[in-house]
Design an enzyme around this catalytic site. Structure first.
Site, PDB file in Angstrom:
ATOM      1  CE1 TYR A 175      46.704  -8.529 -44.511  1.00  0.00           C
ATOM      2  CE2 TYR A 175      45.164  -7.372 -43.091  1.00  0.00           C
ATOM      3  CZ  TYR A 175      45.410  -8.159 -44.205  1.00  0.00           C
ATOM      4  OH  TYR A 175      44.377  -8.566 -45.007  1.00  0.00           O
ATOM      5  NE  ARG A 223      39.536  -3.161 -37.894  1.00  0.00           N
ATOM      6  CZ  ARG A 223      38.896  -3.695 -38.914  1.00  0.00           C
ATOM      7  NH1 ARG A 223      39.531  -3.973 -40.029  1.00  0.00           N
ATOM      8  NH2 ARG A 223      37.606  -3.935 -38.843  1.00  0.00           N
ATOM      9  N   GLY A 322      30.478  -3.094 -41.420  1.00  0.00           N
ATOM     10  CA  GLY A 322      31.122  -3.106 -42.732  1.00  0.00           C
ATOM     11  C   GLY A 322      30.227  -3.636 -43.823  1.00  0.00           C
ATOM     12  NE  ARG A 323      30.876  -9.345 -43.482  1.00  0.00           N
ATOM     13  CZ  ARG A 323      30.828 -10.539 -42.929  1.00  0.00           C
ATOM     14  NH1 ARG A 323      30.723 -11.602 -43.701  1.00  0.00           N
ATOM     15  NH2 ARG A 323      30.882 -10.687 -41.619  1.00  0.00           N
ATOM     16  CB  CYS A 346      25.090  -7.898 -44.440  1.00  0.00           C
ATOM     17  SG  CYS A 346      26.347  -9.175 -44.485  1.00  0.00           S
ATOM     18  CB  CYS A 349      26.148 -14.961 -48.483  1.00  0.00           C
ATOM     19  SG  CYS A 349      26.361 -13.416 -49.409  1.00  0.00           S
ATOM     20  CB  CYS A 353      31.994  -8.748 -49.863  1.00  0.00           C
ATOM     21  SG  CYS A 353      31.292  -9.854 -48.634  1.00  0.00           S
ATOM     22  CB  CYS A 365      26.721  -6.390 -51.833  1.00  0.00           C
ATOM     23  SG  CYS A 365      25.517  -6.993 -50.641  1.00  0.00           S
TER      24      CYS A 365
HETATM   25 FE1  SF4 Z   1      26.856  -9.370 -46.841  1.00  0.00          FE
HETATM   26 FE2  SF4 Z   1      26.822 -11.286 -48.656  1.00  0.00          FE
HETATM   27 FE3  SF4 Z   1      26.659  -8.703 -49.367  1.00  0.00          FE
HETATM   28 FE4  SF4 Z   1      28.969  -9.690 -48.474  1.00  0.00          FE
HETATM   29  S1  SF4 Z   1      27.910 -10.290 -50.333  1.00  0.00           S
HETATM   30  S2  SF4 Z   1      28.014  -7.774 -47.889  1.00  0.00           S
HETATM   31  S3  SF4 Z   1      28.223 -11.107 -46.921  1.00  0.00           S
HETATM   32  S4  SF4 Z   1      25.166  -9.892 -48.195  1.00  0.00           S
END
Ligand code: SF4
Length: 647
Positions: A175, A223, A322-323, A346, A349, A353, A365
């Site tokens: 950015y 960051r 995060g995820r 998570c 995948c 998201c 998700c």
């Molecule tokens: Fe994780 Fe997939 Fe959910 Fe995204 S969609 S947070 S990558 S499990």
């Protein structure tokens, strides 16, 4: 009882002058839940409230544009005008009410946006388009640079007024601040370009201005991408120097990430990128600054044991998950309550998201259908009327439907005709880098098994079963089966399906042709190439893996080239002969001989015989997932969730 003891992860930490109750940070993730002019919505608040309730120490609200020219997504949060303060204040109050600290990430997209999103021309240090966004930016004038420094400062002032505990200046991911710092995107010849000293000028001016506006009694985090992963981009050597400068400029913590849009797979890493991919870079930066301020590390940290290990080894001081928190907002709480095995992990995948965000949709998700819909569903309150529910099929949709129906207090019977639960998730987890799907399968199975659900394994349900059980509702989740195309020669022994290959139920020869270059065909090709097979993929369309999300796809295609998989596009298998296949191409036909195995991967069709036979029953029958129309795991899980909830 979990034997592993979490100590560091749960330890409080000071990011001067802010005290955070544990070491888990929710990093910024754009949700697309705000209004088009960047205001907080109820949905945005409830989403954050849910994560705060789950026990995270510090929530960083998504990349929030400080100036209208810096907007990157249609429904992104903004902090570019005072009118947005009341909404932001209502957000900080909600999060504080749950005991978490909250940061807002101050950001300007620079060239990594489009004029369609901003409504004005795209601006950057130099007129070089972002290779992904591909729009030629206008070079910022010196006056405009001053205006943007001021915009960051005013945004920080608003953040403080709105009750945020800290701001995070977004200097990563290609950015605007990162664009100025990098020789890859900054070709200016004035005092903001050329030598590193000059390229650091804009980000350091922003830091100085932000500090002026918020004063000394307010934490400021920066960051940064420790590496850009592009030719001619920033390296760790450069960013170690820059990190020192940031500390000298009075930054209270550094947050280490990586990548720019051209190397996006390093920004939101698909499952093929190792977990904890930036830990060593964070450690190198920490060393460069002599540990003078805390270092946060991000990058596919989803496992609390790994998080604890990173902190124990002193490679970072906080971990950003995060995820992991999209998939399970209660992860920190489960860690503190010794219920790690209950965490819904998570799976990397990106389907729910980032793949959605890149289509300018709102995020959710795959694993957690509640993400983004927290205000709409109250999963903890039992349904008004307890019903008897028959779920037929124990794949992702059926398991989720059974889980949710049971949570809502219904009496659930689950039928699965195979000897194991999981359905096609078991097959989907077989190709390279897909094994994390097994974590989700295990989670769903555990949840179903530990509930009162009656599970009938190895039993195929039919009309009689329905009449015998007399449920109040039937949820049919019978999935799909591979399509076998009507190609001459398709009934030969050497012709198998991709599913059979992945399940290991057939033997495969040395020279293989795969018919179909979608996700399943490409993944099966890689699976076989890893076993030393010589593989050719034949696809009718002009490209392969078009049904795969962009970041995962980029990595998959690279690996297919590395593994020497031959790809024939705009090609159709006309006949399977005793020797091989006859392929119809744009300019005539070609025969490939010496083929030992032909693998069919041309898609699936609904397994809907049962569904059809249940038509006309006096009991409500609902269908979910592939038996309606073959799609992805996310569709099956989300439909299972919604259907079971609405019973
Ligand atoms: Fe994780 Fe997939 Fe959910 Fe995204 S969609 S947070 S990558 S499990």
């Amino acid at each position: 009882m979990n034997a592993f003891k979490f100590e560091k992860v749960l330890e409080p930490i000071q990011i001067e002058p802010m005290k955070v109750k544990n070491r888990i940070v929710m990093p910024s993730m754009v949700t697309n839940y705000a209004t088009t002019d960047g205001a907080v919505t109820e949905r945005f608040k409830t989403y954050h409230q849910t994560r705060a309730k789950g026990g995270v120490g510090l929530i960083t609200v998504e990349a929030t544009y400080v100036h209208p020219s810096g907007k990157g997504f249609q429904n992104q949060l903004g902090i570019y005008k005072d009118e947005l303060i009341p909404g932001l204040k209502s957000l900080t109050e909600v999060v504080h009410g749950c005991g978490a600290k909250i940061a807002v990430q101050l950001y300007h997209a620079g060239r990594q946006t489009t004029s369609k999103v901003t409504g004005m021309s795209v601006v950057a240090p130099s007129p070089i388009p972002c290779p992904v966004k591909q729009e030629m930016p206008r070079e910022l004038s010196l006056d405009e640079i001053k205006e943007l420094v001021e915009a960051f400062g005013q945004a920080a002032r608003r953040a403080k007024e709105a009750g945020f505990d800290t701001v995070e200046i977004h200097g990563a991911h290609g950015y605007l601040l990162n664009q100025f710092l990098s020789p890859y995107s900054n070709k200016r010849t004035d005092e903001y370009g050329g030598a590193f000293e000059n390229r650091m000028r804009f980000p350091l001016e922003v830091v100085k201005k932000v500090r002026e506006e918020v004063g000394e009694d307010f934490a400021v985090i920066y960051r940064m991408s420790a590496e850009e992963y592009v030719p001619g981009g920033l390296t760790l050597e450069d960013t170690r120097v820059f990190a020192r400068k940031l500390v000298e400029a009075g930054i209270d913590a550094l947050h280490i990430s990586g990548g720019v849009y051209e190397s996006s797979a390093m920004i939101i890493q698909p499952a093929a990128i190792p977990q904890g991919c930036f830990v060593e870079n964070a450690a190198a930066i920490k060393e460069a600054i002599n540990g003078e301020v805390p270092v946060i590390v991000v990058g596919r940290i989803k496992d609390p044991v790994m998080a604890e290990q990173i902190l124990r080894e002193g490679k970072a001081d906080l971990v950003a998950m995060g995820r992991a928190l999209l998939a399970d907002p209660e992860l920190p709480k489960k860690v503190s309550e010794d219920k790690v095995e209950e965490i819904r992990k998570c799976i990397g995948c990106n389907q729910g998201c980032i793949d959605r965000l890149f289509q300018d949709l709102d995020i959710t998700c795959l694993a957690n259908a509640l993400t983004g819909y927290e205000a709409e569903f109250d999963i903890e309150t039992p349904a008004e009327k307890k019903k008897k529910v028959l779920v037929i099929g124990g794949g992702p949709g059926g398991l989720e439907a059974a889980r949710v129906a049971a949570l809502r207090g219904h009496e659930v019977v689950l039928y699965e005709k195979q000897a194991e639960l999981g359905g096609q998730m078991r097959i989907a987890a077989v190709p390279p880098y897909k094994e994390e799907i097994n974590d989700l399968t295990a989670f769903l199975i555990n949840q179903v098994k530990k509930s009162d659900i009656v599970i009938e394994m190895g039993r195929e349900a039919d009309e009689r079963t329905v009449q015998e059980i007399r449920p109040d509702a039937v949820i049919v989740a019978t999935g799909s089966e591979p399509i076998i195309p009507k190609i001459p020669g398709v009934d030969q022994e050497k012709v198998v399906t991709a599913h059979e290959v992945l399940m290991g139920s057939v033997s495969v020869g040395e020279k293989v042709v795969i018919i179909g270059g979608g996700l399943v065909g490409c993944e099966t090709a890689e699976f076989l190439a890893d076993k030393g097979k010589q593989v050719t993929v034949v696809e009718m369309l002009d490209d392969i893996a078009v049904d795969v999300g962009s970041l995962t796809r980029a990595l998959l295609l690279n690996r297919m080239v590395e593994k020497k998989i031959t790809v024939l596009t705009k090609s159709k298998v006309r006949e399977i002969t005793a020797e091989g296949v006859i392929i119809e191409k744009e300019k005539g036909t070609e025969e490939i001989t010496g083929i030992d195995t032909v693998v069919i991967a041309v898609g699936s069709r609904p397994r809907d015989n049962l569904l059809k036979s249940l038509k006309g029953q006096d009991i409500p029958v609902y269908a979910i997932g592939d038996c309606v129309k073959p799609r992805k795991i996310i569709d099956a899980i989300h439909e299972g969730f919604r259907r079971a909830y609405s019973l």
